[in-house]
Every structure is written in structure tokens, then in C-alpha cells.
Design an enzyme around this catalytic site. Structure first.
Site, mmCIF file in Angstrom:
data_model
loop_
_atom_site.group_PDB
_atom_site.id
_atom_site.type_symbol
_atom_site.label_atom_id
_atom_site.label_comp_id
_atom_site.label_asym_id
_atom_site.label_seq_id
_atom_site.Cartn_x
_atom_site.Cartn_y
_atom_site.Cartn_z
ATOM 1 N N ASP A 1 64.526 33.679 45.858
ATOM 2 C CA ASP A 1 64.297 32.522 46.722
ATOM 3 C C ASP A 1 63.128 32.853 47.652
ATOM 4 O OD1 ASP A 1 64.917 30.074 48.218
ATOM 5 O OD2 ASP A 1 65.584 31.471 49.772
ATOM 6 N N CYS B 1 100.832 58.891 37.574
ATOM 7 C CA CYS B 1 101.643 58.317 38.651
ATOM 8 C C CYS B 1 101.120 56.925 39.007
ATOM 9 C CB CYS B 1 101.607 59.209 39.893
ATOM 10 S SG CYS B 1 102.283 60.864 39.681
ATOM 11 N N CYS C 1 98.869 62.418 40.283
ATOM 12 C CA CYS C 1 97.980 62.358 39.125
ATOM 13 C C CYS C 1 97.777 60.908 38.718
ATOM 14 C CB CYS C 1 98.542 63.154 37.950
ATOM 15 S SG CYS C 1 100.043 62.435 37.258
#
Length: 768
Positions: free
Chosen positions: A456, A41, A38
């Protein structure tokens, strides 16, 4: 080639994308973490690693990895030991090129969950049916339910209980703690009622209830088995979904060749691609995959790069042309000299960029992580409070117990931990398939605010493939001599304009004399000596610096070239007296990419302002801008001034995205709020960009912005529903309005919903 792995430790920015504060000489390692069940953890491992001196860590529950930036003095094996002391597994990645095909493979976790789920469903179904349909409750049915429910809770939920016990031993609580407490409590109460209460009597019946009520003989076997099965189902769907979320990256890694025909000592030898070394010559036959990046030294063929770049039209290559690994030779036989292998190939760099992006966290997810870290202790306290309040108001032990168990089960913070990683996995994976590489979630947050796109010109809006369109000489000057001297001097430069002049001169006049004392001026031109004459080739400003005024006949020639939409390149050289004099003007043209106008129109439809930024003369820049529909032109800008122009737009209140491809764009890409680097450009530009577009199609710019924004919206939606679910469900459970089994189903559904919502990003379609 085999799936490339990142080196165990490489120089890298910090996990949060801003650079580690651990040390100026920091390295990064990716740990594979097992045993996480989970988000809590992951948060716990992350907190423990970050307490180590010189370590900055970020743990991703969805990918099962820890991205750790550390000082050189930190023992990498010590990081593994630290994780293992917390009760989880950890391992370092295998070195690049490590063969894996012959290693025994353990069963996939999703397959193990599936087996356990099917058995649990078969045993849970009769328990739930008997509990919810009183008419089917035969004599001593409750004992059959107990026999069926106990293995489901103990065996089916073994991962949950094992994780809860491991965390308890280390003084921590996670989502597993909530589920384990809830299901074991429900099972324990039920066995108490069977053996010591009234529930074990023959003829006992169990009324249907969706809320927290019941008498001293109430059983919760269907709750214990049902919640365990729902949790198993949720984790199986979650595991499958996470595996699907990573399919794009795995498909990318699987593109490479597995073996290659290497030419050694005049003969071909078929070897695993891991044994290929830089400088080796290898053969690519029609239909075969190019094993690694290199340069063609023999043969001609069409190369299909669609899987890598999304470009559907094969490109013809021959001697001297560069090819990338994982592309396919459609026709013809090639001999290629390897230029990069392993982790240094383009495919490996793309995979590394995608993996790093998936390991990041958005600002909202960081908040969710902090919430989930304290969420479990708060929920346990709330469950105990619920139990106490119900007992104090005289509702009875059974109802109080039911409400408390429902609080424990409904409060899973798992969906919070999955909200960002799953969306990132799917979004970045889909982007990689389309040729769009995102650095991480911080980039997504930038795309939302962008209102101005600076483009550019050369190599971005235009193809960057310059060609000599004409030669205008001043009176008394021979065109061939002018082209010879200019071409010889430009031959020493790699600038696209210089290459166009040199190639045209060589094609027209043959071999060129060598130039000496060559000096390049970024954005202005080149000076040097050709055939004992000082030569100047470049823009008018460079000529004037060398004492050649742009006036009279020279000014007329420049104006003539500009009116034709070409870039003027002045040429001057000295006579015997050493004084440089104007000799003429070269007209160099760059073709506009056929997709640029479509891309600019798409940006306008998104409500974005467009700006063309170029060092070219304004007349030439205006012609290009008018052709593609760009709003504003900023011309005559030297490379070092591009970042200043971006800053000027920002100072005026614009949020700027810069699109460029060259070394001279790197500073502007870094200065912009969002940098988009054309992947066909220089490494400096690619490293400076936040987003990399693998191919030179400008239509990827609006696609990249759309994908990034949609991924960010998905993350926001996931987090909203994950928070909303907990905020809405916890009061209902505490008030006794939720049967624990219904709570377990809702908890599992929340995680599945978050992952399913993220998977919708796989359906993202480019504009073209």
C-alpha cells in the site's frame, strides 16, 4: 507495569489458527500444566481434552501450557479437573493485575534439577570409572558401586519413576516409562547378580564393553546410574534452554512500570500500577516509565520507545499526543490521561500475540505428535521382541537383556516434542524484540511460498503525513475562500488528505465554519454544506458524479498538480442557483519514508517481485514507485477493490504478501496469502494481518520474512535430526551395538541438540 496476563476466557480463534469448530461463540483459556516430562505427556493431555464436547485443545510441552478453545457452556474448572485426573497439575491464569511480588516463590525447577544433577554426578562418576577401568577394580568394588548407584537411580530419577507410575495407573505409557523400565531393570538385574549370581564374589572383575555382551555375572550399575544422570543432565539443559528461549517475552513483560504517581484531588499519590483506572491522570517525570497507554494532557518530553518498537530515535510528544505504556520519558515532565489498562494495553496485546504464536504447531509438528503418541508402545514391543530374538539365537540372557534395555533407553521421543515449540519460542521472542509479531507457525509456512509483495502507498511506502503543497484556483476564484470552504468540509473527516487540507486552512485562516450534511465517500472525497453552499471536495470521479466535468481549465489544473508529484483534490461549490461549479484544485503531497527504497531493494535481493497498490492517480503513484524502485504500479484502486486486485494476482499464479496499515487495507490483508500489518496503522488492519510490524519502518518487511523463513528452517532441521536420530539409533540398539549407558547419553544429547539449535535464532540480526 507488571507482567500482563491474558484474561481467563476471551474471544479468540481456535488453537490451530483457523478458528475453533466448537461453537460460533467460543472462548479461549490458557491452562498452566505441571508435571509434563516429555512430548508423549503433552500428546496424552491433548487427546483427553479434545475428547470433551465443545473443546478444542493444543498442549505445548515446551511452554508448559494448554491453549483450550471451548463453548461457553463448558465448565472451565472441569478442564482443570480433567487434566488432574490424568495425573498432572493444571491451573488457570491469575487475573490481570494480580499482585505477585509478595507471594512466596517456590524454587525454580531448573535449580532443583541442578542440585539433583550435581549430587548424582558425584555419585555416578566413581561407579562409571570403576566399571570401565578394570585395573582400578579393587576387592569388593562392586558393592561400593551398588551403594552409590542405588540412590542415583531411586532419588536422582524420582521424577521419571513418579511420572511412569502415574501414567501406568492411568493405563498410559510415555518416554518416562521407557527410561524408568530401563534403569530399574538394569539396577534390578545388577542386584540379582550381586546377591544371587556370581557378581558378588570377592575378586570379581568387570571387563569394559561398549556393546551388548557379558556373562551371568555381568553388572549394569554404571548403566543404571549413568543413564539416570544423563537424563537428569539433559532435562537440566533443556529446562535452562527453555527458560532462555522465553527470555525475550519475559523481558518484554518486565518493561512496564511497577507503580505510578496518580493525580487525585489536586495532589499526587503513588500507587501500584494495578490500581490505575481508565481516565486517571498520572505524572511521568524524566527517566520514568510511562505506566500505561494514554494521551498527554500537560507538558512536553522526548519519549524513548526503543524497547517496544526498536526505533532508536526518541519522539517528541506534547498535549494531545498518544503515548504507550513501557516507553520512557527521556526529558521533560508529562501528565498523561490513562486510556487503557491491564490486558488492553499495547504491551499486553503484544505479549498476548507472542504467547499465542508460541502455542501453535506447524504441520510437521502435528505429524511428530501423532508419531510420538504411538511411539512408546511400539518401542516397548520392540524391546520385548529384541529380548526374545536374542534369547532364541542363544546369545545369553545378559546380552539379550542389555540389548533390550538399550532399545528402551535410546528411543526417547522427547526431541520430537521440543522441535517446534523451542524454535517458535526463540523466533517469536526475537521477533518481538525487533518489533515483529508473528501469529503462529502457519504464518511461517506461508512465508516460504511468497513470491510477490504488494505494498500500500499511503502510510506504508510513504509516511502518511500529508501536507498541503499548493492551491491552484480557476479564474475569478479567491484562494482563501477556496481553502476555507474545502478546509471546513474536510475538517469533518479523519482521512490523512482531509486532515492535511483542514490543518492548512486553520493554520492560514484561523477558525473554520462548521459544515453540515457531511457525507464521506470512501476513496473519493467528501460532500456537504458550508456557509449555505453545497460543496464537493475530492477526486475527479466524485466531481463528475455531482455534475462537475473535469475538463478545460480544471483538467489543466489537475495535470499541473500531478506533474509536480502531488495528489490533486478538486473543489467545487454551488452558487445561488444551486448548480455546483469547479473552483480549483488543492495539491496534497505525501513524503516517501527515507527507508522505503532500502526495504524494496532488500525484497528484490530476496528474489521477490514488488507491486505498489494505491487509490492515487497513476502519475503520482509512478513518481513514488520510481523513487523507491518498485516494479509494478496498480493505481486508481478504490478501497473495496484492493482485495480484488490481490485475488487477480493470485489467479495469475502469484503467492502474495500484502503490506498495509489502514482500515481500507484490512480486506486485502485478509485475502492475501500473507498479511503484514503496520502496527502504527488501524486496529482493523492489525487484526487482519498475519504478521504485525510494530513500527512504521518498511525495512521490517524483509526482516520479518527472513526471520520467519529462518525459524521455519530451524523447525525443519530439528524435526529431521530428531527423526533421523531415532531411525538410526533403534536398529543399532536392537542389534546389540550400543551399550545402554551410551544409549542414554545419546538420548539426552538429542534433546539438548534440538534446543541448542533453536537458540541460534537469538543471534538473528536485522538488515538495518
Amino acid at each position: 507495569m507488571s507482567a500482563p496476563s491474558a484474561p481467563a476466557a476471551t474471544s479468540s480463534p481456535g488453537a490451530d489458527g483457523r478458528g475453533s469448530t466448537a461453537s460460533p461463540a467460543a472462548a479461549r483459556v490458557e491452562l498452566a500444566i505441571t508435571g509434563m516430562t516429555c512430548a508423549s505427556c503433552a500428546a496424552r493431555i491433548e487427546r483427553r481434552l479434545n475428547k470433551l464436547d465443545g473443546v478444542t485443545a493444543e498442549v505445548n510441552y515446551a511452554t508448559g501450557t494448554a491453549s483450550v478453545t471451548h463453548e461457553d457452556a463448558v465448565d472451565v474448572d472441569g478442564l482443570v479437573t480433567t487434566v488432574e485426573h490424568l495425573g498432572y497439575g493444571a491451573s488457570l491464569p491469575a487475573p490481570p493485575g494480580t499482585p505477585r511480588d509478595d507471594e512466596p516463590r517456590s524454587p525454580d525447577h531448573a535449580d532443583l534439577l541442578r542440585t539433583r544433577l550435581l549430587v548424582s554426578v558425584a555419585m555416578t562418576l566413581p561407579v562409571v570409572v570403576l566399571a570401565m577401568v578394570p585395573a582400578w577394580q579393587f576387592a569388593n568394588w562392586q558393592w561400593l558401586s551398588a551403594i552409590l548407584a542405588a540412590p542415583v537411580v531411586v532419588w536422582g530419577g524420582q521424577d521419571v519413576h513418579r511420572a511412569a507410575w502415574t501414567n501406568l495407573r492411568h493405563g498410559a505409557a510415555t518416554m518416562d516409562t521407557l527410561v524408568s523400565l530401563g534403569t530399574l531393570a538394569a539396577l534390578g538385574w545388577s542386584f540379582y547378580a550381586l546377591f544371587l549370581g556370581e557378581a558378588g564374589m570377592t575378586g570379581m572383575t568387570h571387563p569394559l564393553s561398549l556393546t551388548a555382551d557379558g556373562g551371568p555375572g555381568a553388572l549394569y550399575l554404571e548403566v543404571a546410574a549413568g543413564v539416570t544422570t544423563f537424563v537428569l543432565a539433559g532435562r537440566w539443559f533443556e529446562a535452562r534452554a527453555k527458560r532462555s528461549a522465553g527470555d525475550a517475552l519475559r523481558a518484554l513483560l518486565d518493561l512496564g512500570a511497577k507503580d505510578v504517581a496518580v493525580r487525585r484531588d489536586g495532589r499526587e499519590e503513588r500507587v501500584p500500577v494495578e490500581r490505575l483506572a481508565v481516565g486517571d491522570e498520572f505524572v511521568v517525570r524524566p527517566g520514568e516509565t510511562v505506566a500505561t497507554d494514554g494521551v498527554v494532557i500537560e507538558g512536553h518530553a522526548a519519549v524513548d520507545a526503543s524497547a517496544m518498537t526498536g526505533e532508536s530515535v526518541p519522539v517528541e510528544v506534547g498535549p494531545g499526543d498518544a503515548v504507550s505504556g513501557a516507553t520512557i520519558a527521556v526529558g521533560g515532565r508529562l501528565v498523561v490521561r490513562a486510556g487503557a489498562v491491564g490486558a488492553e494495553t499495547k504491551l499486553a496485546r503484544i505479549a498476548r500475540r507472542v504467547a499465542e504464536a508460541q502455542n501453535g504447531k506447524a504441520a510437521a509438528q502435528r505429524l511428530a505428535d501423532r508419531v510420538s503418541a504411538v511411539f512408546v508402545p511400539v518401542v516397548i514391543a520392540l524391546a520385548l521382541g529384541t529380548l526374545a530374538v536374542w534369547l532364541l539365537v542363544g546369545a545369553g540372557a545378559s546380552a539379550a537383556f542389555t540389548a533390550a534395555v538399550a532399545v528402551l533407553i535410546i528411543a526417547c521421543p522427547c526431541a520430537l516434542g521440543l522441535a517446534t515449540p523451542t524454535a517458535l519460542m526463540v523466533g517469536t521472542g526475537r521477533g518481538a524484540q525487533l518489533g515483529i509479531l508473528l501469529r503462529g507457525p502457519e504464518v511461517l509456512e506461508s512465508t516460504r511460498r511468497v513470491d510477490t509483495v504488494v505494498l500500500d502507498k499511503t502510510g506504508t511506502v510513504t509516511s502518511g503525513e500529508m501536507s498541503l503543497a499548493g492551491v491552484v484556483t480557476l479564474p475569478g476564484v479567491d484562494a482563501d475562500e477556496l481553502l476555507l470552504r474545502a478546509g471546513a468540509l474536510e475538517d469533518a473527516s479523519a482521512h490523512p488528505v482531509a486532515r492535511a487540507v483542514a490543518d492548512a486552512a486553520r493554520g492560514r485562516l484561523g477558525d473554520l465554519p462548521a459544515a453540515v450534511d457531511v457525507a464521506s465517500r470512501d476513496g473519493l472525497g467528501v460532500t456537504g454544506t458550508v456557509a449555505d453552499r453545497a460543496v464537493v471536495v475530492g477526486r475527479g470521479r466524485l466531481l463528475e458524479e455531482r455534475g462537475v466535468p473535469v475538463e478545460g481549465a480544471l483538467a489543466d489544473a489537475v495535470a499541473e498538480v500531478e506533474r509536480g508529484g502531488s495528489t490533486p483534490v478538486g473543489v467545487a461549490w454551488a452558487d445561488e442557483d444551486g448548480v455546483p461549479r469547479a473552483r480549483g484544485v488543492l495539491a496534497v503531497a505525501d513524503t516517501v519514508r527515507p527507508t522505503s527504497a532500502e526495504a524494496v531493494a532488500a525484497l528484490h535481493r530476496m528474489g521477490l517481485r514488488t507491486v505498489l497498490l494505491t487509490g492515487d492517480h497513476e502519475t503520482v503513484a509512478r513518481a513514488v514507485a520510481d523513487e523507491v524502485g518498485i516494479d509494478t504500479v496498480v493505481a486508481g484502486v478504490l478501497p473495496e477493490q484492493k482485495a480484488d486486485e490481490v485475488a487477480r494476482l493470485q489467479d495469475a499464479g502469484a503467492v502474495v504478501a500484502m503490506v498495509g496499515d489502514g482500515v481500507n487495507d484490512a480486506a486485502a490483508l485478509a485475502r492475501a496469502d500473507l498479511g503484514l500489518a503496520i502496527g502504527t496503522g488501524s486496529d482493523a488492519a492489525i487484526e487482519a494481518g498475519d504478521l504485525t510490524l510494530v513500527r512504521g519502518d518498511l525495512r521490517l518487511v524483509p526482516d520479518a520474512l527472513r526471520l520467519a523463513r529462518r525459524t521455519l528452517r530451524t523447525i525443519g532441521g530439528n524435526l529431521f535430526w530428531a527423526f533421523a536420530y531415532n531411525v538410526a539409533a533403534l536398529p543399532l540398539a536392537a542389534l546389540g551395538l550400543l551399550n545402554p549407558m551410551i544409549a542414554g547419553a545419546a538420548m539426552a544429547f538429542s534433546s539438548v541438540f534440538v534446543v541448542g539449535n533453536s537458540l541460534r535464532l537469538r543471534r538473528f540480526r536485522p538488515s538495518a
